[in-house]
Design a protein around this motif. Structure first.
Motif, PDB file in Angstrom:
ATOM      1  N   ARG A  25     -38.659  -5.324   2.789  1.00  0.00           N
ATOM      2  CA  ARG A  25     -38.066  -4.467   1.748  1.00  0.00           C
ATOM      3  C   ARG A  25     -38.785  -3.122   1.665  1.00  0.00           C
ATOM      4  NH1 ARG A  25     -39.334  -6.770  -4.210  1.00  0.00           N
ATOM      5  NH2 ARG A  25     -38.226  -4.884  -4.744  1.00  0.00           N
ATOM      6  N   TYR A  26     -40.108  -3.112   1.897  1.00  0.00           N
ATOM      7  CA  TYR A  26     -40.868  -1.855   1.843  1.00  0.00           C
ATOM      8  C   TYR A  26     -40.700  -1.049   3.125  1.00  0.00           C
ATOM      9  CZ  TYR A  26     -42.714  -3.867  -2.395  1.00  0.00           C
ATOM     10  OH  TYR A  26     -42.817  -4.435  -3.647  1.00  0.00           O
ATOM     11  N   ASP A  53     -42.214 -10.038  -5.591  1.00  0.00           N
ATOM     12  CA  ASP A  53     -42.369  -8.601  -5.337  1.00  0.00           C
ATOM     13  C   ASP A  53     -42.196  -8.257  -3.861  1.00  0.00           C
ATOM     14  OD1 ASP A  53     -42.965  -8.214  -8.021  1.00  0.00           O
ATOM     15  OD2 ASP A  53     -45.138  -8.286  -7.698  1.00  0.00           O
ATOM     16  N   GLN A  54     -42.129  -9.277  -3.024  1.00  0.00           N
ATOM     17  CA  GLN A  54     -42.015  -9.038  -1.578  1.00  0.00           C
ATOM     18  C   GLN A  54     -40.568  -8.812  -1.231  1.00  0.00           C
ATOM     19  OE1 GLN A  54     -45.411 -11.326   0.533  1.00  0.00           O
ATOM     20  NE2 GLN A  54     -44.297 -12.830  -0.643  1.00  0.00           N
ATOM     21  N   VAL A 103     -49.620  -2.701  -0.614  1.00  0.00           N
ATOM     22  CA  VAL A 103     -49.042  -2.023   0.537  1.00  0.00           C
ATOM     23  C   VAL A 103     -49.493  -0.575   0.400  1.00  0.00           C
ATOM     24  CG1 VAL A 103     -46.920  -1.364   1.739  1.00  0.00           C
ATOM     25  CG2 VAL A 103     -47.029  -3.564   0.516  1.00  0.00           C
ATOM     26  N   GLN A 162     -37.364   0.588   2.476  1.00  0.00           N
ATOM     27  CA  GLN A 162     -37.523   1.598   1.422  1.00  0.00           C
ATOM     28  C   GLN A 162     -38.221   2.841   1.966  1.00  0.00           C
ATOM     29  OE1 GLN A 162     -39.048   0.097  -2.382  1.00  0.00           O
ATOM     30  NE2 GLN A 162     -40.356   1.912  -2.514  1.00  0.00           N
ATOM     31  N   PHE A 163     -39.285   2.637   2.725  1.00  0.00           N
ATOM     32  CA  PHE A 163     -40.022   3.752   3.326  1.00  0.00           C
ATOM     33  C   PHE A 163     -39.104   4.563   4.240  1.00  0.00           C
ATOM     34  CE2 PHE A 163     -42.260   5.645   6.853  1.00  0.00           C
ATOM     35  CZ  PHE A 163     -43.317   6.315   6.245  1.00  0.00           C
ATOM     36  N   LEU A 220     -46.775   2.542   6.803  1.00  0.00           N
ATOM     37  CA  LEU A 220     -47.316   1.661   5.769  1.00  0.00           C
ATOM     38  C   LEU A 220     -48.262   0.644   6.409  1.00  0.00           C
ATOM     39  CD1 LEU A 220     -44.025   0.787   3.821  1.00  0.00           C
ATOM     40  CD2 LEU A 220     -45.760   2.483   3.172  1.00  0.00           C
ATOM     41  N   VAL A 255     -48.153  -5.668  -4.788  1.00  0.00           N
ATOM     42  CA  VAL A 255     -47.434  -6.927  -4.665  1.00  0.00           C
ATOM     43  C   VAL A 255     -48.226  -7.988  -5.427  1.00  0.00           C
ATOM     44  CG1 VAL A 255     -46.436  -8.607  -3.064  1.00  0.00           C
ATOM     45  CG2 VAL A 255     -46.548  -6.181  -2.427  1.00  0.00           C
ATOM     46  N   VAL A 298     -46.409  -6.113   6.288  1.00  0.00           N
ATOM     47  CA  VAL A 298     -45.620  -5.302   5.360  1.00  0.00           C
ATOM     48  C   VAL A 298     -44.275  -5.987   5.127  1.00  0.00           C
ATOM     49  CG1 VAL A 298     -44.548  -3.051   4.963  1.00  0.00           C
ATOM     50  CG2 VAL A 298     -46.722  -3.188   6.219  1.00  0.00           C
ATOM     51  N   TYR A 348     -48.777   2.375  -2.180  1.00  0.00           N
ATOM     52  CA  TYR A 348     -47.320   2.467  -2.052  1.00  0.00           C
ATOM     53  C   TYR A 348     -46.657   1.402  -2.921  1.00  0.00           C
ATOM     54  CZ  TYR A 348     -42.715   2.988   0.079  1.00  0.00           C
ATOM     55  OH  TYR A 348     -41.373   3.210   0.297  1.00  0.00           O
ATOM     56  N   ALA A 349     -47.208   0.181  -2.900  1.00  0.00           N
ATOM     57  CA  ALA A 349     -46.655  -0.911  -3.706  1.00  0.00           C
ATOM     58  C   ALA A 349     -47.758  -1.910  -4.025  1.00  0.00           C
ATOM     59  CB  ALA A 349     -45.523  -1.610  -2.961  1.00  0.00           C
TER      60      ALA A 349
END
Length: 161
Positions: A101-102, A160-161, A140, A105-106, A117, A155, A98, A152-153
C-alpha cells in the motif's frame, strides 16, 4: 450557427467520453512493475514478493550474491538496509519489507527529492515476515536524494499495512 440533432448527441458524447477515459482506465488497471533483488538463500524475500503480487504489483525476482554492492550503487545508506531491494520500473527504490500500500501511495505521490522507501531491518509481522499473530510496530522511512531519511508512515498495527 449549426446545431447537432439531439439524436446524434448521445453517440457523440459517448464516443468523446470513451476517448477521454480509455487512457485513464488503462493507467488505473496497469500493474506496477518492480524488480526485486535478493540473495539466493532468503525465504522472507520470496514471501514479500508474494505480498506484492497479491496486491497488484508485478515483481520479477533477480538473485544476486552481492547485495551490499547493489545497495551501495543505489545509494541506500547502511543504517536503513534490509535483506532485499525492489526497484520500480521508473527507478525508485523499495528497501526491505515495505507494505504494498505504501509502494503504491509513494508512486502516486512521488514526493519531491525522494528516491524511495525503506523498512530497516526485518520487523516481525511486516509483509514477508509474518509469524502467526506476532507483530512488532515499525516505521516506513522516506529515502531522500541527499542520503537522509524522514518518517513516511508509522505502522502501529497489522491493519496499518
Amino acid at each position: 450557427m449549426t446545431t447537432t440533432p439531439r439524436s446524434a448527441r448521445k453517440p457523440l458524447l459517448a464516443l468523446t467520453l470513451s476517448l477521454l477515459l480509455t487512457p485513464l482506465a488503462a493507467s488505473l488497471t496497469q500493474a506496477t512493475e518492480m524488480t526485486v533483488f535478493k540473495s539466493p538463500t532468503c525465504g522472507c524475500c520470496t514471501d514479500w514478493v508474494k505480498h506484492l503480487e497479491k496486491n497488484g504489483i508485478h515483481a520479477n525476482e533477480e538473485v544476486t550474491d552481492d547485495m551490499a554492492s547493489l545497495k551501495q550503487m543505489l545509494g541506500i545508506p547502511a543504517n536503513v538496509r534490509s535483506c532485499h531491494t525492489g526497484v520500480s520500473e521508473n527507478g525508485f527504490v523499495f528497501e526491505g519489507h515495505v507494505p504494498a500500500r505504501y509502494v503504491e501511495q509513494f508512486l502516486k505521490e512521488l514526493p519531491a527529492g525522494a528516491v524511495g522507501l525503506t523498512v530497516p531491518a526485518m520487523p516481525m509481522g511486516s509483509p514477508g515476515m509474518e509469524m502467526g499473530d506476532h507483530f512488532m510496530p515499525y516505521q516506513v522511512l522516506l529515502l531522500k536524494q541527499d542520503g537522509s531519511t524522514a518518517l513516511y508512515a508509522d505502522v502501529k498495527t497489522p491493519a496499518d499495512q
